[in-house]
Design a protein around this motif. Structure first.
Motif, PDB file in Angstrom:
ATOM      1  N   THR A 175      -9.983  43.943 -12.086  1.00  0.00           N
ATOM      2  CA  THR A 175     -10.090  45.271 -12.672  1.00  0.00           C
ATOM      3  C   THR A 175     -10.955  45.185 -13.914  1.00  0.00           C
ATOM      4  O   THR A 175     -10.773  44.297 -14.745  1.00  0.00           O
ATOM      5  CB  THR A 175      -8.697  45.829 -13.050  1.00  0.00           C
ATOM      6  OG1 THR A 175      -8.061  44.894 -13.914  1.00  0.00           O
ATOM      7  CG2 THR A 175      -7.859  46.059 -11.823  1.00  0.00           C
ATOM      8  N   ALA A 176     -11.879  46.086 -14.034  1.00  0.00           N
ATOM      9  CA  ALA A 176     -12.764  46.095 -15.190  1.00  0.00           C
ATOM     10  C   ALA A 176     -11.973  46.501 -16.421  1.00  0.00           C
ATOM     11  O   ALA A 176     -11.198  47.458 -16.393  1.00  0.00           O
ATOM     12  CB  ALA A 176     -13.913  47.057 -14.953  1.00  0.00           C
ATOM     13  N   GLN A 177     -12.163  45.746 -17.489  1.00  0.00           N
ATOM     14  CA  GLN A 177     -11.469  46.042 -18.739  1.00  0.00           C
ATOM     15  C   GLN A 177     -12.322  46.998 -19.561  1.00  0.00           C
ATOM     16  O   GLN A 177     -13.544  46.854 -19.623  1.00  0.00           O
ATOM     17  CB  GLN A 177     -11.227  44.751 -19.526  1.00  0.00           C
ATOM     18  CG  GLN A 177     -10.226  43.825 -18.868  1.00  0.00           C
ATOM     19  CD  GLN A 177      -8.850  44.438 -18.786  1.00  0.00           C
ATOM     20  OE1 GLN A 177      -8.280  44.848 -19.790  1.00  0.00           O
ATOM     21  NE2 GLN A 177      -8.320  44.529 -17.589  1.00  0.00           N
ATOM     22  N   GLN A 198      -1.992  50.230 -23.911  1.00  0.00           N
ATOM     23  CA  GLN A 198      -1.373  48.949 -24.245  1.00  0.00           C
ATOM     24  C   GLN A 198      -2.357  47.798 -24.083  1.00  0.00           C
ATOM     25  O   GLN A 198      -3.218  47.832 -23.203  1.00  0.00           O
ATOM     26  CB  GLN A 198      -0.162  48.657 -23.349  1.00  0.00           C
ATOM     27  CG  GLN A 198       1.003  49.593 -23.565  1.00  0.00           C
ATOM     28  CD  GLN A 198       2.190  49.189 -22.703  1.00  0.00           C
ATOM     29  OE1 GLN A 198       2.022  48.659 -21.608  1.00  0.00           O
ATOM     30  NE2 GLN A 198       3.392  49.433 -23.202  1.00  0.00           N
ATOM     31  N   ILE A 199      -2.190  46.795 -24.938  1.00  0.00           N
ATOM     32  CA  ILE A 199      -2.885  45.520 -24.790  1.00  0.00           C
ATOM     33  C   ILE A 199      -1.804  44.474 -24.579  1.00  0.00           C
ATOM     34  O   ILE A 199      -0.875  44.365 -25.383  1.00  0.00           O
ATOM     35  CB  ILE A 199      -3.739  45.169 -26.021  1.00  0.00           C
ATOM     36  CG1 ILE A 199      -4.892  46.152 -26.171  1.00  0.00           C
ATOM     37  CG2 ILE A 199      -4.261  43.738 -25.916  1.00  0.00           C
ATOM     38  CD1 ILE A 199      -5.796  45.874 -27.356  1.00  0.00           C
ATOM     39  N   VAL A 200      -1.929  43.745 -23.474  1.00  0.00           N
ATOM     40  CA  VAL A 200      -0.979  42.674 -23.167  1.00  0.00           C
ATOM     41  C   VAL A 200      -1.676  41.361 -23.500  1.00  0.00           C
ATOM     42  O   VAL A 200      -2.743  41.057 -22.984  1.00  0.00           O
ATOM     43  CB  VAL A 200      -0.549  42.711 -21.687  1.00  0.00           C
ATOM     44  CG1 VAL A 200       0.429  41.602 -21.385  1.00  0.00           C
ATOM     45  CG2 VAL A 200       0.048  44.078 -21.346  1.00  0.00           C
ATOM     46  N   VAL A 201      -1.057  40.575 -24.381  1.00  0.00           N
ATOM     47  CA  VAL A 201      -1.622  39.307 -24.845  1.00  0.00           C
ATOM     48  C   VAL A 201      -0.813  38.169 -24.235  1.00  0.00           C
ATOM     49  O   VAL A 201       0.408  38.119 -24.373  1.00  0.00           O
ATOM     50  CB  VAL A 201      -1.598  39.221 -26.391  1.00  0.00           C
ATOM     51  CG1 VAL A 201      -2.220  37.924 -26.874  1.00  0.00           C
ATOM     52  CG2 VAL A 201      -2.303  40.424 -27.007  1.00  0.00           C
ATOM     53  N   ASP A 238      -7.374  30.569 -34.716  1.00  0.00           N
ATOM     54  CA  ASP A 238      -7.912  29.454 -33.939  1.00  0.00           C
ATOM     55  C   ASP A 238      -7.348  29.411 -32.523  1.00  0.00           C
ATOM     56  O   ASP A 238      -7.662  28.504 -31.758  1.00  0.00           O
ATOM     57  CB  ASP A 238      -7.590  28.119 -34.626  1.00  0.00           C
ATOM     58  CG  ASP A 238      -8.310  27.967 -35.954  1.00  0.00           C
ATOM     59  OD1 ASP A 238      -9.405  28.519 -36.083  1.00  0.00           O
ATOM     60  OD2 ASP A 238      -7.763  27.294 -36.855  1.00  0.00           O
ATOM     61  N   ASP A 239      -6.500  30.372 -32.160  1.00  0.00           N
ATOM     62  CA  ASP A 239      -5.844  30.374 -30.850  1.00  0.00           C
ATOM     63  C   ASP A 239      -6.585  31.256 -29.852  1.00  0.00           C
ATOM     64  O   ASP A 239      -6.841  32.430 -30.120  1.00  0.00           O
ATOM     65  CB  ASP A 239      -4.405  30.899 -30.959  1.00  0.00           C
ATOM     66  CG  ASP A 239      -3.487  29.952 -31.708  1.00  0.00           C
ATOM     67  OD1 ASP A 239      -3.769  28.741 -31.710  1.00  0.00           O
ATOM     68  OD2 ASP A 239      -2.483  30.429 -32.277  1.00  0.00           O
ATOM     69  N   ALA A 240      -6.873  30.689 -28.683  1.00  0.00           N
ATOM     70  CA  ALA A 240      -7.486  31.467 -27.600  1.00  0.00           C
ATOM     71  C   ALA A 240      -6.372  32.081 -26.764  1.00  0.00           C
ATOM     72  O   ALA A 240      -5.406  31.415 -26.399  1.00  0.00           O
ATOM     73  CB  ALA A 240      -8.360  30.571 -26.739  1.00  0.00           C
ATOM     74  N   LYS A 241      -6.494  33.350 -26.483  1.00  0.00           N
ATOM     75  CA  LYS A 241      -5.510  34.087 -25.684  1.00  0.00           C
ATOM     76  C   LYS A 241      -6.229  34.875 -24.597  1.00  0.00           C
ATOM     77  O   LYS A 241      -7.431  35.137 -24.678  1.00  0.00           O
ATOM     78  CB  LYS A 241      -4.725  35.077 -26.559  1.00  0.00           C
ATOM     79  CG  LYS A 241      -4.030  34.473 -27.756  1.00  0.00           C
ATOM     80  CD  LYS A 241      -2.759  33.789 -27.377  1.00  0.00           C
ATOM     81  CE  LYS A 241      -2.009  33.362 -28.642  1.00  0.00           C
ATOM     82  NZ  LYS A 241      -0.768  32.713 -28.332  1.00  0.00           N
ATOM     83  N   ILE A 242      -5.474  35.270 -23.594  1.00  0.00           N
ATOM     84  CA  ILE A 242      -5.972  36.144 -22.540  1.00  0.00           C
ATOM     85  C   ILE A 242      -5.403  37.534 -22.828  1.00  0.00           C
ATOM     86  O   ILE A 242      -4.243  37.665 -23.194  1.00  0.00           O
ATOM     87  CB  ILE A 242      -5.478  35.653 -21.163  1.00  0.00           C
ATOM     88  CG1 ILE A 242      -5.974  34.242 -20.893  1.00  0.00           C
ATOM     89  CG2 ILE A 242      -5.925  36.596 -20.059  1.00  0.00           C
ATOM     90  CD1 ILE A 242      -5.308  33.582 -19.703  1.00  0.00           C
ATOM     91  N   TYR A 243      -6.228  38.555 -22.661  1.00  0.00           N
ATOM     92  CA  TYR A 243      -5.693  39.905 -22.863  1.00  0.00           C
ATOM     93  C   TYR A 243      -6.079  40.800 -21.705  1.00  0.00           C
ATOM     94  O   TYR A 243      -7.081  40.598 -21.025  1.00  0.00           O
ATOM     95  CB  TYR A 243      -6.161  40.504 -24.197  1.00  0.00           C
ATOM     96  CG  TYR A 243      -7.573  41.023 -24.181  1.00  0.00           C
ATOM     97  CD1 TYR A 243      -7.834  42.363 -23.926  1.00  0.00           C
ATOM     98  CD2 TYR A 243      -8.654  40.181 -24.426  1.00  0.00           C
ATOM     99  CE1 TYR A 243      -9.127  42.851 -23.911  1.00  0.00           C
ATOM    100  CE2 TYR A 243      -9.949  40.666 -24.420  1.00  0.00           C
ATOM    101  CZ  TYR A 243     -10.186  41.995 -24.157  1.00  0.00           C
ATOM    102  OH  TYR A 243     -11.469  42.468 -24.141  1.00  0.00           O
ATOM    103  N   THR A 244      -5.237  41.789 -21.457  1.00  0.00           N
ATOM    104  CA  THR A 244      -5.540  42.833 -20.493  1.00  0.00           C
ATOM    105  C   THR A 244      -5.199  44.172 -21.136  1.00  0.00           C
ATOM    106  O   THR A 244      -4.297  44.259 -21.972  1.00  0.00           O
ATOM    107  CB  THR A 244      -4.733  42.677 -19.180  1.00  0.00           C
ATOM    108  OG1 THR A 244      -3.347  42.549 -19.493  1.00  0.00           O
ATOM    109  CG2 THR A 244      -5.168  41.453 -18.407  1.00  0.00           C
TER     110      THR A 244
END
Length: 154
Positions: free
Chosen positions: A68-70, A136-139, A125-131
């Motif tokens: 899905t395109a963000q 809402q933003i889910v981290v 310094d932390d890499a996270k994935i988000y959607t």
């Protein structure tokens, strides 16, 4: 005696040269047969590789359909909870600030950058994935452990 040794050495050298020459000739005779076999194999490979390419294209197009395109414009202020800490994320373009207000009153502010193409955000310094899901933003952590997920709402 020296003449006999010299003649024997010369004969050995001649024999060795003859063996090398015969060996090279035998290899030259065997190579065309091997090359012909390789050419036949290569000629049959295009059909197999084209079917592999077709299946790869089908897999690629079906996997592209599931992504899905963000949204690229996620500007705004999002809030949520993480282990008792109050989180405030302020987004402007591809940057922002992540503020953690701990239960004891301590506050930590970290810089955030977003990579919408790869759905990654760097918090300090932390890499996270988000959607992004509506407002809402889910981290998620990189391992996508559901217990580490943080949901922030506008």
């Amino acid at each position: 005696m020296k003449l006999k040794t010299f003649t024997l050495s010369l004969a050995s050298l001649a024999s060795l040269s003859l063996l090398v020459a015969c060996s090279q000739r035998a290899q030259q005779v065997q190579q065309p047969a091997a090359q012909q076999q390789t050419q036949q194999t290569q000629q049959s490979q295009p059909a197999a590789s084209s079917s592999t390419q077709n299946s790869n294209q089908a897999a690629t197009s079906s996997s592209q359909n599931t992504v899905t395109a963000q949204p690229t414009n996620i500007d705004g202020t999002y809030t949520g909870q993480d282990d008792g800490d109050r989180i405030t994320l302020v987004v402007t373009g591809t940057t922002g600030t992540w503020t953690e207000l701990e239960s004891d009153g301590d506050q930590k502010v970290k810089q955030v950058t977003f990579d919408a193409t790869n759905q990654r955000m760097i918090i300090g310094d932390d890499a996270k994935i988000y959607t992004v899901n509506g407002n809402q933003i889910v981290v998620d952590d990189m391992d996508r452990d559901p217990s580490d997920q943080i949901v922030l709402s506008k």
